[in-house]
Motif scaffolding. Structure first.
Motif, PDB file in Angstrom:
ATOM      1  N   ARG A 197      23.275  11.302  -7.730  1.00 61.00           N
ATOM      2  CA  ARG A 197      24.258  10.255  -7.455  1.00 61.00           C
ATOM      3  C   ARG A 197      25.454  10.347  -8.397  1.00 61.00           C
ATOM      4  NH1 ARG A 197      27.841   8.574  -5.521  1.00 61.00           N
ATOM      5  NH2 ARG A 197      26.697   8.704  -3.602  1.00 61.00           N
ATOM      6  N   TYR A 198      25.188  10.565  -9.680  1.00 58.18           N
ATOM      7  CA  TYR A 198      26.260  10.480 -10.667  1.00 58.18           C
ATOM      8  C   TYR A 198      26.818  11.830 -11.095  1.00 58.18           C
ATOM      9  CZ  TYR A 198      24.948   5.647 -10.678  1.00 58.18           C
ATOM     10  OH  TYR A 198      24.691   4.360 -10.276  1.00 58.18           O
ATOM     11  N   TRP A 199      26.305  12.946 -10.529  1.00 52.65           N
ATOM     12  CA  TRP A 199      26.887  14.242 -10.877  1.00 52.65           C
ATOM     13  C   TRP A 199      27.091  15.099  -9.636  1.00 52.65           C
ATOM     14  CZ3 TRP A 199      24.650  19.385 -12.339  1.00 52.65           C
ATOM     15  CH2 TRP A 199      25.633  20.207 -12.879  1.00 52.65           C
ATOM     16  N   THR A 200      26.022  15.507  -8.953  1.00 50.94           N
ATOM     17  CA  THR A 200      26.152  16.412  -7.811  1.00 50.94           C
ATOM     18  C   THR A 200      27.027  15.812  -6.720  1.00 50.94           C
ATOM     19  OG1 THR A 200      23.918  17.214  -8.266  1.00 50.94           O
ATOM     20  CG2 THR A 200      24.877  17.795  -6.136  1.00 50.94           C
ATOM     21  N   TYR A 201      26.754  14.585  -6.340  1.00 51.47           N
ATOM     22  CA  TYR A 201      27.442  13.952  -5.227  1.00 51.47           C
ATOM     23  C   TYR A 201      28.283  12.758  -5.680  1.00 51.47           C
ATOM     24  CZ  TYR A 201      24.262  16.835  -2.497  1.00 51.47           C
ATOM     25  OH  TYR A 201      23.586  17.894  -1.958  1.00 51.47           O
ATOM     26  N   ARG A 202      28.844  12.817  -6.862  1.00 50.80           N
ATOM     27  CA  ARG A 202      29.594  11.673  -7.394  1.00 50.80           C
ATOM     28  C   ARG A 202      30.856  11.364  -6.585  1.00 50.80           C
ATOM     29  NH1 ARG A 202      30.983  15.189 -12.202  1.00 50.80           N
ATOM     30  NH2 ARG A 202      32.930  16.143 -11.560  1.00 50.80           N
ATOM     31  N   ASP A 203      31.386  12.349  -5.860  1.00 49.11           N
ATOM     32  CA  ASP A 203      32.614  12.135  -5.106  1.00 49.11           C
ATOM     33  C   ASP A 203      32.368  11.727  -3.659  1.00 49.11           C
ATOM     34  OD1 ASP A 203      34.141  12.831  -7.330  1.00 49.11           O
ATOM     35  OD2 ASP A 203      34.027  14.962  -6.835  1.00 49.11           O
ATOM     36  N   PHE A 236      17.605   7.919   0.528  1.00 48.69           N
ATOM     37  CA  PHE A 236      17.161   8.836  -0.525  1.00 48.69           C
ATOM     38  C   PHE A 236      15.650   8.708  -0.719  1.00 48.69           C
ATOM     39  CE2 PHE A 236      16.154  10.036  -4.865  1.00 48.69           C
ATOM     40  CZ  PHE A 236      16.827  11.238  -4.999  1.00 48.69           C
ATOM     41  N   LEU A 237      15.164   7.488  -0.795  1.00 44.53           N
ATOM     42  CA  LEU A 237      13.726   7.271  -0.985  1.00 44.53           C
ATOM     43  C   LEU A 237      12.924   7.727   0.230  1.00 44.53           C
ATOM     44  CD1 LEU A 237      13.766   3.830  -2.834  1.00 44.53           C
ATOM     45  CD2 LEU A 237      13.326   6.102  -3.812  1.00 44.53           C
ATOM     46  N   LEU A 238      13.455   7.508   1.425  1.00 48.16           N
ATOM     47  CA  LEU A 238      12.773   7.953   2.638  1.00 48.16           C
ATOM     48  C   LEU A 238      12.615   9.473   2.639  1.00 48.16           C
ATOM     49  CD1 LEU A 238      11.681   7.504   5.570  1.00 48.16           C
ATOM     50  CD2 LEU A 238      14.053   7.873   6.308  1.00 48.16           C
ATOM     51  N   ARG A 291      14.770  18.580   1.016  1.00 47.22           N
ATOM     52  CA  ARG A 291      15.565  17.552   0.335  1.00 47.22           C
ATOM     53  C   ARG A 291      17.049  17.912   0.315  1.00 47.22           C
ATOM     54  NH1 ARG A 291      10.961  17.731  -3.571  1.00 47.22           N
ATOM     55  NH2 ARG A 291       9.775  15.832  -3.238  1.00 47.22           N
ATOM     56  N   PHE A 292      17.371  19.169   0.006  1.00 44.65           N
ATOM     57  CA  PHE A 292      18.785  19.579  -0.029  1.00 44.65           C
ATOM     58  C   PHE A 292      19.437  19.314   1.315  1.00 44.65           C
ATOM     59  CE2 PHE A 292      22.188  22.717   0.559  1.00 44.65           C
ATOM     60  CZ  PHE A 292      23.017  22.334  -0.480  1.00 44.65           C
ATOM     61  N   THR A 303      23.041  15.922   4.341  1.00 48.53           N
ATOM     62  CA  THR A 303      23.305  15.556   5.731  1.00 48.53           C
ATOM     63  C   THR A 303      23.297  14.046   5.943  1.00 48.53           C
ATOM     64  OG1 THR A 303      22.277  17.620   6.450  1.00 48.53           O
ATOM     65  CG2 THR A 303      22.541  15.894   8.109  1.00 48.53           C
ATOM     66  N   TRP A 304      22.363  13.347   5.311  1.00 56.83           N
ATOM     67  CA  TRP A 304      22.159  11.943   5.617  1.00 56.83           C
ATOM     68  C   TRP A 304      22.410  10.976   4.467  1.00 56.83           C
ATOM     69  CZ3 TRP A 304      21.854  11.182  10.583  1.00 56.83           C
ATOM     70  CH2 TRP A 304      21.365  12.202  11.387  1.00 56.83           C
TER      71      TRP A 304
END
Length: 171
Positions: A67-73, A86-88, A132-133, A138-139
């Motif tokens: 959340r805060y690095w890979t996909y922060r944008d 994410f949990l699902l 997971r990736f 994707t979602w």
């Protein structure tokens, strides 16, 4: 931009995303392996129970990193939806990872510490990571819609001073 240039840019962005996802995953792997072995050898919990606990702790670690690095944008406007998805998908990955462990340990009878670690932390985690990736990108951590991204960028540019603007007053 040419099609070839656009493809190169997309591949570079994908490579950067995979590298960041991999770095977060590497930290999650270490957390997962340590917690798994502590649960089995210190707390003396059953092998699959240890695997589920270890994976759950790694999932929490990976959420923060992604959340805060890979996909922060990416779009974070609907954080509760993002966390739910994410949990699902992490839960499905948990089932894949620990299903391989259960199959190896109970189905095939490979019960040594090395066999358990290979089944969980190599085969199961590898399969779970691919899933997971794909599902996260994707979602879960969806890119901002193009129109929103352009409007956001333009709003930043509109507020910025123009240091190289020409002075038409003749000086």
């Amino acid at each position: 931009m040419s099609e070839r240039g656009a493809l190169r840019t997309r591949l570079q962005l994908l490579a950067r995303e995979i590298a960041k996802f991999g770095a977060v995953g590497a930290i999650g792997f270490v957390v997962n392996a340590i917690v798994f072995n502590l649960c089995m050898h210190v707390a003396h919990l059953a092998v699959v129970r240890s695997g589920v606990i270890a994976t759950a702790v790694a999932i929490a670690t990976n959420y923060v990193g992604n959340r805060y690095w890979t996909y922060r944008d990416t779009d974070s406007g609907r954080r509760s939806r993002e966390l739910m998805l994410f949990l699902l998908f992490s839960g499905i990955g948990l089932v894949i990872e620990n299903g391989v462990l259960a199959l190896s340990h109970y189905g095939f009878g490979y019960t040594s510490t090395v066999a358990d670690n290979v089944a969980k932390n190599v085969v199961g985690l590898g399969l779970g990571t691919v899933f997971r990736f794909w599902s996260y990108r994707t979602w879960v951590f969806r890119a901002l819609p193009a129109r929103e991204a352009v409007q956001t960028a333009e709003s930043f540019l509109g507020d910025a001073p123009q240091p190289y603007a020409r002075n038409n007053s003749g000086s």
